[in-house]
Design a protein around this motif. Structure first.
Motif, mmCIF file in Angstrom:
data_model
loop_
_atom_site.group_PDB
_atom_site.id
_atom_site.type_symbol
_atom_site.label_atom_id
_atom_site.label_comp_id
_atom_site.label_asym_id
_atom_site.label_seq_id
_atom_site.Cartn_x
_atom_site.Cartn_y
_atom_site.Cartn_z
ATOM 1 N N ARG A 160 0.838 -1.203 0.000
ATOM 2 C CA ARG A 160 0.000 0.000 0.000
ATOM 3 C C ARG A 160 0.873 1.253 0.000
ATOM 4 O O ARG A 160 0.613 2.207 -0.750
ATOM 5 N N ILE A 161 1.895 1.267 0.819
ATOM 6 C CA ILE A 161 2.811 2.407 0.867
ATOM 7 C C ILE A 161 3.508 2.587 -0.469
ATOM 8 O O ILE A 161 3.678 3.712 -0.952
ATOM 9 N N GLN A 162 3.877 1.503 -1.110
ATOM 10 C CA GLN A 162 4.532 1.570 -2.422
ATOM 11 C C GLN A 162 3.594 2.158 -3.470
ATOM 12 O O GLN A 162 3.998 2.974 -4.291
ATOM 13 N N ARG A 163 2.314 1.777 -3.441
ATOM 14 C CA ARG A 163 1.336 2.330 -4.393
ATOM 15 C C ARG A 163 1.132 3.821 -4.162
ATOM 16 O O ARG A 163 1.074 4.602 -5.109
ATOM 17 N N ILE A 164 1.026 4.219 -2.906
ATOM 18 C CA ILE A 164 0.855 5.645 -2.582
ATOM 19 C C ILE A 164 2.083 6.434 -3.025
ATOM 20 O O ILE A 164 1.966 7.511 -3.613
ATOM 21 N N SER A 165 3.257 5.886 -2.771
ATOM 22 C CA SER A 165 4.497 6.554 -3.173
ATOM 23 C C SER A 165 4.571 6.716 -4.690
ATOM 24 O O SER A 165 4.944 7.775 -5.192
ATOM 25 N N SER A 166 4.201 5.680 -5.412
ATOM 26 C CA SER A 166 4.216 5.753 -6.878
ATOM 27 C C SER A 166 3.223 6.791 -7.382
ATOM 28 O O SER A 166 3.518 7.564 -8.295
ATOM 29 N N PHE A 167 2.033 6.807 -6.780
ATOM 30 C CA PHE A 167 1.021 7.783 -7.182
ATOM 31 C C PHE A 167 1.500 9.207 -6.933
ATOM 32 O O PHE A 167 1.350 10.083 -7.789
ATOM 33 N N LEU A 168 2.064 9.456 -5.751
ATOM 34 C CA LEU A 168 2.540 10.800 -5.432
ATOM 35 C C LEU A 168 3.688 11.227 -6.342
ATOM 36 O O LEU A 168 3.771 12.387 -6.749
ATOM 37 N N SER A 169 4.567 10.297 -6.685
ATOM 38 C CA SER A 169 5.654 10.614 -7.615
ATOM 39 C C SER A 169 5.098 10.999 -8.979
ATOM 40 O O SER A 169 5.524 11.984 -9.584
ATOM 41 N N PHE A 170 4.135 10.226 -9.461
ATOM 42 C CA PHE A 170 3.522 10.508 -10.758
ATOM 43 C C PHE A 170 2.772 11.837 -10.723
ATOM 44 O O PHE A 170 2.892 12.654 -11.645
#
Length: 92
Positions: free
Chosen positions: A6-16
């Motif tokens: 979940r943290i990885q998905r949030i991090s990817s979304f915020l980066s994008f």
């Protein structure tokens, strides 16, 4: 394991989202702002990006800014204030 994904998905979304914002929204807003203020006033405000990076580095990634980085951020903000107060306010 689920929390880490979940943290990885949030991090990817915020980066994008950050890349989209800096690549498209920031320039579009800058162009629109030039209808209301002189470019000599607006141009220095692009330096505030560095200030935001320094301010949010600790909450976002846990990296504490150094004294030199904080000093640089304060100088940038001081420069922005000087430009905003004493800069050319005509919009030709």
């Amino acid at each position: 394991l689920i929390e880490n994904a979940r943290i990885q998905r949030i991090s990817s979304f915020l980066s994008f989202a950050g890349m989209i914002g800096m690549s498209f929204l920031n320039p579009a807003c800058s162009v629109l702002a030039m209808q209301y203020a002189s470019p000599s006033i607006l141009a220095p405000f692009s330096g505030l990006t560095l200030v935001w990076v320094i301010l949010f580095s600790y909450p976002a990634i846990g990296e504490a800014p150094s004294v030199l980085q904080v000093t640089a951020a304060l100088l940038i903000v001081l420069g922005e204030v000087v430009v905003a107060v004493f800069g050319d306010h005509t919009n030709n």
